[in-house]
Scaffold this motif. Sequence first.
Motif, short mmCIF file in Angstrom:
data_model
loop_
_atom_site.label_atom_id
_atom_site.label_comp_id
_atom_site.label_asym_id
_atom_site.label_seq_id
_atom_site.Cartn_x
_atom_site.Cartn_y
_atom_site.Cartn_z
N ALA A 208 0.85 -1.19 0.00
CA ALA A 208 0.00 0.00 0.00
C ALA A 208 0.88 1.24 0.00
O ALA A 208 1.88 1.29 0.72
N ILE A 209 0.50 2.22 -0.83
CA ILE A 209 1.19 3.50 -0.84
C ILE A 209 0.21 4.54 -0.32
O ILE A 209 -0.85 4.78 -0.94
N ILE A 210 0.50 5.13 0.82
CA ILE A 210 -0.39 6.11 1.45
C ILE A 210 0.33 7.45 1.51
O ILE A 210 1.37 7.59 2.15
N THR A 323 10.18 2.24 -5.91
CA THR A 323 9.93 1.55 -7.19
C THR A 323 10.28 0.07 -7.08
O THR A 323 9.56 -0.80 -7.59
N HIS A 324 11.38 -0.23 -6.40
CA HIS A 324 11.78 -1.63 -6.20
C HIS A 324 10.73 -2.40 -5.41
O HIS A 324 10.39 -3.54 -5.74
N GLY A 328 7.80 -5.65 -7.00
CA GLY A 328 7.63 -7.03 -6.53
C GLY A 328 6.24 -7.34 -6.02
O GLY A 328 5.98 -8.47 -5.59
N ALA A 329 5.34 -6.37 -6.07
CA ALA A 329 4.00 -6.55 -5.49
C ALA A 329 3.07 -7.29 -6.44
O ALA A 329 3.17 -7.17 -7.66
N LYS A 330 2.14 -8.05 -5.87
CA LYS A 330 1.07 -8.69 -6.64
C LYS A 330 -0.26 -7.95 -6.46
O LYS A 330 -1.14 -8.04 -7.30
N THR A 331 -0.38 -7.24 -5.33
CA THR A 331 -1.54 -6.38 -5.09
C THR A 331 -1.04 -5.03 -4.63
O THR A 331 -0.17 -4.95 -3.76
N ILE A 332 -1.57 -3.96 -5.24
CA ILE A 332 -1.11 -2.61 -4.93
C ILE A 332 -2.32 -1.71 -4.66
O ILE A 332 -3.26 -1.67 -5.46
N LEU A 333 -2.26 -1.00 -3.55
CA LEU A 333 -3.25 0.02 -3.23
C LEU A 333 -2.55 1.36 -3.17
O LEU A 333 -1.54 1.51 -2.49
N VAL A 351 4.80 11.13 -10.09
CA VAL A 351 4.89 10.55 -11.44
C VAL A 351 5.66 9.23 -11.39
O VAL A 351 5.26 8.23 -12.02
N CYS A 352 6.74 9.21 -10.64
CA CYS A 352 7.55 7.99 -10.51
C CYS A 352 6.74 6.85 -9.91
O CYS A 352 6.78 5.71 -10.42
N ILE A 353 6.00 7.13 -8.83
CA ILE A 353 5.17 6.11 -8.20
C ILE A 353 4.09 5.64 -9.17
O ILE A 353 3.83 4.43 -9.31
N MET A 354 3.45 6.57 -9.85
CA MET A 354 2.41 6.24 -10.82
C MET A 354 2.94 5.30 -11.90
O MET A 354 2.33 4.26 -12.21
N GLN A 355 4.09 5.63 -12.45
CA GLN A 355 4.66 4.79 -13.51
C GLN A 355 5.08 3.42 -13.00
O GLN A 355 4.94 2.41 -13.70
N ALA A 356 5.56 3.37 -11.76
CA ALA A 356 5.95 2.08 -11.18
C ALA A 356 4.73 1.18 -11.00
O ALA A 356 4.79 -0.03 -11.26
N ILE A 357 3.61 1.75 -10.57
CA ILE A 357 2.38 0.97 -10.39
C ILE A 357 1.86 0.50 -11.75
O ILE A 357 1.41 -0.65 -11.89
#
Length: 418
Positions: A208-210, A323-324, A328-333, A351-357
């Motif tokens: 999760a990214i909060i 980003t790393h 490796g995530a299978k589920t991302i919030l 933008v970096c987080i968005m592109q990584a997701i």
Amino acid sequence: MELKRKCITDIDVKNKRVVIRADLDIPILGGKVLDNEQIVNALHTIRYALDHQCRSVLLISHVGDADGAKDERFSLRPIADELNKLLAPENRKVHFLGDFHFLDIDRKCICPPKGSILLLENIQFYIEEIGYSKDTNVKAPRDMIMKFRRMLKRYGDVYVNDAFRFCYLTHSSMMGYFFEARVAGLEMQKELKYFHRTLINPRRPFVAIIGGDKFSTKLKILNNLLNVVDEIIVAGGLPFTFLKESRNMKIGDSLYSQLNSNYVRKLMRRAENNEVSLHLPNDFITGNCYDNCTPLKLCLVDDGIPEGNMGLDIAPKSMYHFTHIISGAKTILWHGPVGFIEQEAFGDGTVCIMQAIITATENGATSLVVGEETISFCRKWGTLNKFSHVSSGRAGVYLLLGKSLPAVRALSAKSRTY
């Protein structure tokens, strides 16, 4: 959590009058629809009912905050016009109804022609819908409310709720009172499916990214997510309180919540006890959000942020680290930006987080984006269709907080998993 609910696809609607509580709350200016995305989405359930030979579809919805009184600014007539434009190639027509207390409209709803589509006027024009008017401080008598709910029931055989954004409300049209068959529409079903896959039955690891800066809400979300996630990235305006409390970091003029400092320490201990990895930024881009002339500077956590400066975005080390984790995530919030995106200079981290997701999603992860601010940012970049699902409105935030949604709970339950 009450997310396993019957959908319109689980029942037979043939020859039945289908009442759909739709989400048509869209921006209207000067009688013109400014954005028809919600209307286009609503058509999925409408078409399904008609294609499966229902007798009729009656649409109930609202625009704006009428607060129990008629207000032409919030009329649904422009919605009817837009629906007719979209349905014209199919030779289908929407009949707009005015005040449904009139007898002729009552008859049209009770005995509609086969294949007809009817749209009621803004349901929030009636105090019996909302129960209480904030503007006039008037409460609707219970007998009036019950009469109103029974009137709605007379207009249909099947109740379909397709307005997920407003499922935290107990308004009359949101609860489907007196209907025996109460099911989710196709848009509602999509919301429930992805929240179930994320919060109830996630594939692991779950990250999760909060972000953002609303301490009281975000900390409660973090506390609830500690029950289900494997890793949490804390960013935006939140981490400075964490870093000051855990590492006595000098944070300059960055956001800090003395009021929540004890709660933050408890959260960190609870994360450790739950074996949840809690990730904070390693470095920041600093400046002054009130003074564009302040030079930008990169500050490491170990060095701290000098007085007169604020941490306004994550910097390269944090971007690489986060980003790393996401890869490796299978589920991302994702809920909340990781920088002060109101200024373009501090949008790179988000933008970096968005592109990584997006990359993780392309590689098979399930991604759920929740919250108006995050969705608006992604809309600006034209990436909303790159995630598994995006959920706007207050209802999704309620689920992140661990709260129940009464209008979802009111739907008929099912045992089949998503």
